[in-house]
Motif scaffolding. Sequence first.
Motif: not given
Length: 341
Positions: A175-189, A240-253
Amino acid sequence: MDEKFKSLSKKLIKRKRKIMDENIKKINLLKTMMRIRAVEEKIAAEYNNQRMRCPTHLSIGQEAVPSAISSCINKNDFAVSTHRGHAHYLAKGGDLKAMIAEIYGKETGCSKGKGGSMHLIDTKVGFMGTSAIVGNSIPVGVGLALSCKLKKSDQISIVYLGDGAVEEGVFYESLNFSILQKLRVLFVCENNLYSVYSPLDVRQPRDRKIASMAKGIGAKSEHGDGNNMEECLNISRQAINTIRKEGGPFFLEFATYRHREHCGPNYDNDIGYRTMEEFKTWELKDPILNYQNWLLKLGIISNKDLENFEKSINEEIEQAFEFAENSNFPPRAEALKGVYH
């Protein structure tokens, strides 16, 4: 007047088409959930016949989350999953016949019969694998997102994980690496409250919320009801729309609940780690039954439609099991081919 009438008619037609499209999407979401449930109930019914010799982790009760997520992403987007990955695989477009054949250990399986229930993969639909090791697929999903960034691709990577995986160090690193690198990851918990037989309150601080913790690390984060399809869909689409528009990860629980035992085809409410009262409370929240009733109430589907859906799904499942039964086991010479060792 004629021009005004034509303009009004066009607007009404456009609105009607939009409503029809939205209703079709709702029906498809219901059918996806029903299909996942029916497949896993068939696995449970057949498991004790001793022809499926690998452990199986069923996600009956947790069908809404992957159905919603997969309806919002593209075929070429990536997804990785956990030991409880049947629903994720099927929702992403994985081959049902190949999945059942894999559970039977046949050479026609999606992993050539070498992986079983906990090691499913289908690169044709961007489903890049599941893993029996808790947290093991998280860095794989992050690596896929990094590859997309390096290739300047618009793909995103979906990483499914359970509440137990957030207790692994690799979760925080990823998660930390994804934030630093602004990776387009959706974490789904998918938080189903238990890691095998251990409830959350013996594993994590009582007043800590997983989604809030992810937000504290620096990720965009939301929490939702994993039994409410419309809520799952709206939150997933927004993330998902936020990731596509802004980049970076998003975490959903998502709060959810598995109906069957941790591993295997049975119910286990009699062994003491959860009460029948708790089970019945969550059973009333069943995402499929509640969504069916809601669509029936709105008049989007009828009871006859439900019968037809069930008939079609069951026919497909019977064909998949027949395919698996009739497929060959892989020859001994193939045992170590394609295996990292």
